[in-house]
Design an enzyme around this catalytic site. Structure first.
Site, PDB file in Angstrom:
ATOM      1  CE1 TYR A 123      30.248  26.444  -5.247  1.00  0.00           C
ATOM      2  CE2 TYR A 123      30.336  27.173  -2.961  1.00  0.00           C
ATOM      3  CZ  TYR A 123      29.681  26.527  -3.991  1.00  0.00           C
ATOM      4  OH  TYR A 123      28.452  25.954  -3.763  1.00  0.00           O
ATOM      5  CB  CYS A 124      39.136  26.156  -5.244  1.00  0.00           C
ATOM      6  SG  CYS A 124      40.873  26.489  -5.505  1.00  0.00           S
ATOM      7  CG  MET A 125      35.711  29.983  -8.425  1.00  0.00           C
ATOM      8  SD  MET A 125      34.729  28.697  -9.217  1.00  0.00           S
ATOM      9  CE  MET A 125      35.015  27.292  -8.161  1.00  0.00           C
TER      10      MET A 125
END
Length: 151
Positions: A123-125
């Site tokens: 999950y690249c936030m």
């Protein structure tokens, strides 16, 4: 009842006044902040990451890892129902966009190249879409129920 559970999304004008230009661009216009220059990519402190607009819980620091991408990356959200996933065809390929469930803020994207021993997801936030609450402040800020998962 937590404040985010009765959250009503502010008007566009209110969002403009409560968010920085970058936070507004990322959360409301599906922007992306620059890698390696954002607030939380290097944060190693224990705590919880919450939606900058609503305060809803999103990710725990124990699920954060260094993906080498320059953005904060997590193996999973705090709860499967904390985020919604949407197909994103804006670039030259199809990606999966991650949005907060309650405020519908754009958070980033999820990919299947995360640590295999932790589920394989990344999950690249965007730091601009989140606020970090340190462990020491979680109880007073209303996130005490998540503290035990950080010890």
């Amino acid at each position: 009842l937590h404040p985010w559970q009765s959250f009503t999304k502010p008007s566009d004008a209110q969002l403009h006044s409560m968010l920085t230009p970058e936070q507004y661009n990322v959360t409301q216009k599906e922007g992306t902040e620059r890698p390696f220059t954002n607030a939380y990519a290097e944060n190693k402190e224990k705590g919880i990451y919450v939606d900058i607009v609503s305060g809803e819980p999103l990710f725990l620091s124990v699920d954060k890892y260094d993906s080498g991408t320059g953005w904060p990356s997590f193996v999973k959200p705090v709860d499967a129902s904390a985020v919604t996933l949407k197909e994103d065809r804006k670039l030259f390929s199809t990606r999966t966009e991650v949005r907060s469930k309650i405020a519908d803020s754009h958070l980033g994207h999820v990919f299947t190249d995360g640590p295999q021993d932790r589920g394989g997801m990344r999950y690249c936030m965007n730091s601009a879409s989140m606020k970090f609450i340190p462990l020491a402040e979680m109880e007073k800020e209303g996130y005490g129920e998540y503290s035990a998962q950080l010890k």
